[in-house]
Design a protein around this motif. Structure first.
Motif, PDB file in Angstrom:
ATOM      1  N   ALA A 287      39.118  -9.778 -19.482  1.00 16.95           N
ATOM      2  CA  ALA A 287      40.436  -9.688 -18.590  1.00 16.95           C
ATOM      3  C   ALA A 287      39.724 -10.068 -17.171  1.00 16.95           C
ATOM      4  N   PRO A 288      40.786 -10.978 -16.475  1.00 16.48           N
ATOM      5  CA  PRO A 288      40.469 -11.417 -15.079  1.00 16.48           C
ATOM      6  C   PRO A 288      40.041 -10.494 -14.026  1.00 16.48           C
ATOM      7  N   ALA A 289      39.187 -10.711 -13.425  1.00 16.96           N
ATOM      8  CA  ALA A 289      38.719  -9.701 -12.243  1.00 16.96           C
ATOM      9  C   ALA A 289      38.230 -10.225 -11.327  1.00 16.96           C
ATOM     10  N   ASP A 290      38.108  -9.750  -9.948  1.00 14.78           N
ATOM     11  CA  ASP A 290      37.322 -10.452  -8.732  1.00 14.78           C
ATOM     12  C   ASP A 290      36.172 -10.932  -8.993  1.00 14.78           C
ATOM     13  N   ASN A 291      35.863 -12.105  -8.665  1.00 15.61           N
ATOM     14  CA  ASN A 291      34.431 -12.532  -8.820  1.00 15.61           C
ATOM     15  C   ASN A 291      34.023 -12.792  -7.260  1.00 15.61           C
ATOM     16  N   TYR A 292      32.871 -12.607  -7.070  1.00 18.76           N
ATOM     17  CA  TYR A 292      32.336 -12.790  -5.607  1.00 18.76           C
ATOM     18  C   TYR A 292      31.507 -14.131  -5.504  1.00 18.76           C
ATOM     19  N   ILE A 293      31.718 -14.927  -4.476  1.00 13.94           N
ATOM     20  CA  ILE A 293      31.009 -16.004  -4.307  1.00 13.94           C
ATOM     21  C   ILE A 293      29.996 -15.467  -3.086  1.00 13.94           C
ATOM     22  N   ASN A 294      28.677 -15.193  -3.697  1.00 15.17           N
ATOM     23  CA  ASN A 294      27.589 -14.424  -2.560  1.00 15.17           C
ATOM     24  C   ASN A 294      26.779 -15.572  -2.174  1.00 15.17           C
ATOM     25  N   TYR A 295      26.136 -15.438  -0.807  1.00 16.31           N
ATOM     26  CA  TYR A 295      25.319 -16.341  -0.168  1.00 16.31           C
ATOM     27  C   TYR A 295      23.833 -15.164  -0.232  1.00 16.31           C
ATOM     28  N   LEU A 296      22.782 -15.939  -0.347  1.00 18.25           N
ATOM     29  CA  LEU A 296      21.573 -15.099  -0.283  1.00 18.25           C
ATOM     30  C   LEU A 296      20.516 -16.211   0.264  1.00 18.25           C
ATOM     31  N   ALA A 297      19.836 -15.745   1.453  1.00 23.35           N
ATOM     32  CA  ALA A 297      18.681 -16.741   1.927  1.00 23.35           C
ATOM     33  C   ALA A 297      17.440 -15.725   1.900  1.00 23.35           C
ATOM     34  N   ILE A 298      16.551 -16.545   0.960  1.00 19.97           N
ATOM     35  CA  ILE A 298      15.468 -15.984   0.405  1.00 19.97           C
ATOM     36  C   ILE A 298      14.207 -16.455   1.342  1.00 19.97           C
ATOM     37  N   ASP A 299      13.345 -15.707   1.947  1.00 21.23           N
ATOM     38  CA  ASP A 299      12.261 -16.237   2.760  1.00 21.23           C
ATOM     39  C   ASP A 299      11.335 -16.913   2.004  1.00 21.23           C
ATOM     40  N   ILE A 300      10.912 -17.998   2.331  1.00 20.34           N
ATOM     41  CA  ILE A 300       9.850 -18.769   1.582  1.00 20.34           C
ATOM     42  C   ILE A 300       8.330 -17.907   1.568  1.00 20.34           C
ATOM     43  N   GLU A 301       8.324 -16.824   2.447  1.00 19.23           N
ATOM     44  CA  GLU A 301       7.035 -16.238   2.479  1.00 19.23           C
ATOM     45  C   GLU A 301       7.012 -15.355   1.186  1.00 19.23           C
ATOM     46  N   GLU A 302       8.142 -15.328   0.468  1.00 16.74           N
ATOM     47  CA  GLU A 302       8.012 -14.488  -0.804  1.00 16.74           C
ATOM     48  C   GLU A 302       7.263 -15.469  -1.818  1.00 16.74           C
ATOM     49  N   PHE A 303       7.235 -16.576  -1.570  1.00 17.68           N
ATOM     50  CA  PHE A 303       6.326 -17.390  -2.457  1.00 17.68           C
ATOM     51  C   PHE A 303       4.894 -17.796  -1.943  1.00 17.68           C
ATOM     52  N   GLY A 304       4.570 -16.883  -0.682  1.00 17.68           N
ATOM     53  CA  GLY A 304       3.138 -17.216  -0.092  1.00 17.68           C
ATOM     54  C   GLY A 304       3.266 -18.310   0.781  1.00 17.68           C
ATOM     55  N   LEU A 305       4.396 -18.726   1.228  1.00 13.34           N
ATOM     56  CA  LEU A 305       4.375 -20.019   1.980  1.00 13.34           C
ATOM     57  C   LEU A 305       4.806 -19.541   3.286  1.00 13.34           C
ATOM     58  N   THR A 306       4.693 -20.246   4.460  1.00 13.53           N
ATOM     59  CA  THR A 306       5.482 -20.316   5.647  1.00 13.53           C
ATOM     60  C   THR A 306       5.999 -21.286   6.097  1.00 13.53           C
ATOM     61  N   ASP A 307       6.804 -21.622   7.111  1.00  7.74           N
ATOM     62  CA  ASP A 307       7.697 -22.918   7.261  1.00  7.74           C
ATOM     63  C   ASP A 307       7.004 -23.795   8.072  1.00  7.74           C
ATOM     64  N   ALA A 308       5.878 -23.150   8.839  1.00  6.55           N
ATOM     65  CA  ALA A 308       5.212 -24.156   9.662  1.00  6.55           C
ATOM     66  C   ALA A 308       3.754 -24.583   9.187  1.00  6.55           C
ATOM     67  N   GLN A 309       3.568 -24.121   8.125  1.00  6.47           N
ATOM     68  CA  GLN A 309       1.926 -24.339   7.541  1.00  6.47           C
ATOM     69  C   GLN A 309       1.999 -25.502   6.562  1.00  6.47           C
ATOM     70  N   LEU A 310       3.087 -25.719   5.771  1.00  4.68           N
ATOM     71  CA  LEU A 310       2.759 -27.010   4.857  1.00  4.68           C
ATOM     72  C   LEU A 310       3.540 -28.000   5.499  1.00  4.68           C
ATOM     73  N   VAL A 311       2.465 -29.163   5.261  1.00  5.35           N
ATOM     74  CA  VAL A 311       3.057 -30.484   5.617  1.00  5.35           C
ATOM     75  C   VAL A 311       2.642 -31.635   4.769  1.00  5.35           C
ATOM     76  N   GLN A 312       3.400 -32.900   4.845  1.00  3.64           N
ATOM     77  CA  GLN A 312       3.041 -33.823   3.943  1.00  3.64           C
ATOM     78  C   GLN A 312       1.513 -34.445   4.235  1.00  3.64           C
ATOM     79  N   PRO A 313       0.837 -34.818   3.287  1.00  3.37           N
ATOM     80  CA  PRO A 313      -0.546 -35.562   3.507  1.00  3.37           C
ATOM     81  C   PRO A 313      -0.665 -36.528   4.467  1.00  3.37           C
TER      82      PRO A 313
END
Length: 637
Positions: free
Chosen positions: A526-552
């Motif tokens: 039966a049709p029901a409300d579906n929610y379009i949800n946004y979620l921002a996952i910190d890359i620290e959850e993968f053991g990474l930091t934004d300023a740490q990793l660079v191209q060789p």
């Protein structure tokens, strides 16, 4: 207790291609049971039965959390794609403005006459009010989102009244709409869009001719033909229309499927992938902004241009993993993603599926609804040479088998149990992949409309070495992230799409409701409300930091010779004085050698690594200095 899958995270925590917590492809006693493939490609013009719908009153997201899902849109029309999910998140250069798009529709009683593109805008971290209406002036569907170089938002969807792709561009405070020109008389629908070009204003489009199953006609020998379109001026004019790409034609396909393709662009490079069922998985790439193309076969289907009910024998196909006497043929489940990395190399993912055309009189074929696994390919693999990125669903109770009672408790999406991949990349070249997967341990109970059905969650994995290895997937539909943890056991999430540009976070959009399956087709709930949800996952959850990793190349970090059988010269440049360290890891992440170079002055430096005592194989060399880390792949022969 919700199970987080954070096994051995970190830059070198990437696991082998068959993660231990993922169930293998053949774990269910009914996995080899085929069912008729009754998926119908919907345009959205189909009439729908009048039914009531409910609107659960969910609380607002807590403002103090940096990681928590937010509802940015709603829709009763719940088919966001027939197969692959379009790119529906896009952000400007500094990430301060982000757009989300989806197919919106609330009037289920008369075929969704209000259906169109829902758009919400995040400005400096805050999303706008949930929109109640589409942006178009006519009925549309299948929204794709993009931004031009100056931040101008553009959207492409399709119009079913004229069967054409419909382009929308923001101009002078309002949406301006136009039809993408085509000479195909029966029309072009189900578009996919990528924005690129040397100036950031080229729009690349692919769509499919109106197939016979929906009232269309065969085009150039193909029932539903994928065609390419290009605009060099942000959609004002279109200089390429109805282009047939090499090998994406009647020589290899008798039919193509709605939404069974994806497109990506980076600068002057653009790549399009086709995820066929009874045909090849192919990728076409252009390095001159869509002027000329080269095509690779990612997965070869053994019979070119196969037609349903054509028939074949065991001699026509290679032996497969379903057994030496099986006529089931491995292919894709029509869902996939394509990404171009910073070096211009193409990466492709798709859901693995087997098909069987056993009855040659029914005009149909069969698929295996309990099959699972995501396949992966990049240009370095060569043709017809995929690998397993995701082996299967997560073994939540670690008993070595999938605890799924029968096919009847699997919601019908006509895809693999691991499907609908969507990829993004960060500045350091780390590749992130989101996908939807059936869960073993989130099951609707007797008090729900369809008891016993398993829910799907969204998972994210990443590769820090260009796709060589992949981290253990993280379930992001969990009690510390969702808006209402008390409803987690009922939560169904599908159609993930991530912002192509990953920064300190992976930005994710998906559809969520409280009933596995769809109302528009398949389960026909039966049709029901579906929610379009946004979620921002910190890359620290993968053991990474934004300023740490660079191209060789940023550190002029090089290995020579490579491959090596003796001494390797490691060279790098330090912009300022500081400590430097070099680490050698094997592909499981185990530290093999630790070369502490100590304090060094600014300038060019060299270290020597003796590989004579190392077993042959692939290793990762990591350079850490000045708060930055870069990684190179080393082959010891």
């Amino acid at each position: 207790m919700i199970k987080q899958l954070l096994l051995f995270t970190g830059l070198f925590a990437a696991l082998s291609l068959n993660g231990q917590s993922q169930l293998g492809s053949r774990q269910l006693p009914f996995q080899h049971k085929a069912m008729p493939y009754k998926k119908t490609a919907l345009t959205g013009a189909e009439p729908m039965a009048t039914q009531s719908h409910q609107n659960p009153n969910l609380p607002l997201s807590p403002s103090f959390r940096t990681e928590v899902e937010e509802t940015v849109g709603q829709t009763i029309y719940d088919l966001q794609s027939n197969s692959s999910t379009p790119r529906r998140l896009a952000s400007n250069a500094d990430g301060s403005v982000r757009y989300a798009a989806w197919t919106i529709g609330s009037n289920s009683g008369s075929g969704y006459p209000d259906r169109g593109s829902g758009i919400n805008i995040q400005n400096s971290g805050a999303w706008g009010a949930i929109p109640a209406e589409r942006i178009e002036d006519v009925r549309c569907g299948w929204a794709n989102m993009g931004l031009l170089a100056d931040g101008t938002p553009v959207v492409v969807a399709h119009r079913t009244d004229i069967n054409q792709m419909y382009f929308s561009r923001w101009e002078n405070g309002d949406w301006v709409h136009s039809v993408v020109p085509s000479a195909v008389t029966t029309g072009i629908l189900w578009p996919r869009m990528a924005v690129g070009g040397p100036d950031g204003n080229t729009i690349h489009l692919i769509g499919i001719t109106y197939p016979t199953g929906n009232g269309g006609a065969v085009y150039e020998g193909v029932d539903g033909h994928v065609l390419y379109f290009r605009s060099l001026d942000g959609g004002l004019t279109w200089d390429k229309q109805d282009v047939i790409l090499p090998e994406i034609n009647k020589d290899f396909y008798s039919r193509m499927d709605a939404d069974s393709y994806a497109i990506d662009a980076s600068g002057s490079t653009v790549a399009m992938a086709l995820f066929a069922d009874l045909g090849d998985v192919k990728v076409s790439k252009s390095e001159d902004n869509g002027a000329t193309w080269t095509t690779w076969t990612v997965k070869d289907f053994p019979i070119d241009a196969y037609t349903v009910d054509q028939g074949y024998t065991i001699d026509d196909i290679p032996l497969d993993t379903l057994g030496p006497d099986s006529l089931a043929i491995q292919s894709s489940d029509n869902t996939g993603s394509v990404l171009i990395d910073h070096d211009g190399n193409t990466h492709v993912w798709y859901g693995e599926m087997y098909y069987l055309d056993g009855d040659l009189t029914d005009g149909n074929f069969s698929y295996f609804p309990a099959w699972m696994g995501l396949r992966y390919w990049n240009e370095s693999f060569g043709e017809d040479s995929t690998q397993v990125a995701i082996g299967g669903i997560i073994d939540a109770n670690a008993n070595g088998t999938a605890d799924i009672a029968s096919i009847d408790v699997i919601p019908l999406y006509f895809s693999s149990l691991t499907s609908h991949p969507s990829a993004g990349i960060d500045a350091a070249g780390n590749i992130f992949l989101a996908y939807s997967s059936l869960t073993e341990d989130f099951i609707h109970e007797a008090s729900t409309p369809n008891p016993g059905q398993h829910c799907r969650h969204i998972y994210i994995t990443y590769s820090g070495d260009g796709g060589e290895t992949w981290s253990e997937p993280i379930d992001v539909i969990r009690e510390d992230l969702v808006i209402e943890p008390d409803l987690l056991t009922l939560y169904e999430t599908m159609f993930p799409t991530i912002d192509r540009k990953v920064d300190a976070q992976v930005h994710l959009l998906y559809q969520a409701d409280f009933e596995p399956g769809l109302s528009v087709r398949g389960d026909a709930d039966a049709p029901a409300d579906n929610y379009i949800n946004y979620l921002a996952i910190d890359i620290e959850e993968f053991g990474l930091t934004d300023a740490q990793l660079v191209q060789p190349k940023e550190m002029q970090f090089e290995l020579a010779p490579n491959p090596a059988s003796g001494q390797v010269r490691i060279s790098w440049t330090m912009p300022e004085a500081g400590n430097a360290a070099i680490y050698l890891h094997d592909m499981t992440g185990r530290l093999v050698k630790d070369l502490q170079a100590g304090h060094q002055q600014a300038g060019n430096h060299v270290a020597l690594l003796n590989t004579g005592s190392l077993p042959q194989g692939v290793y990762l060399v990591r350079l850490a200095t000045g708060g930055k880390t870069a990684t190179q792949r080393l082959v010891v022969k």
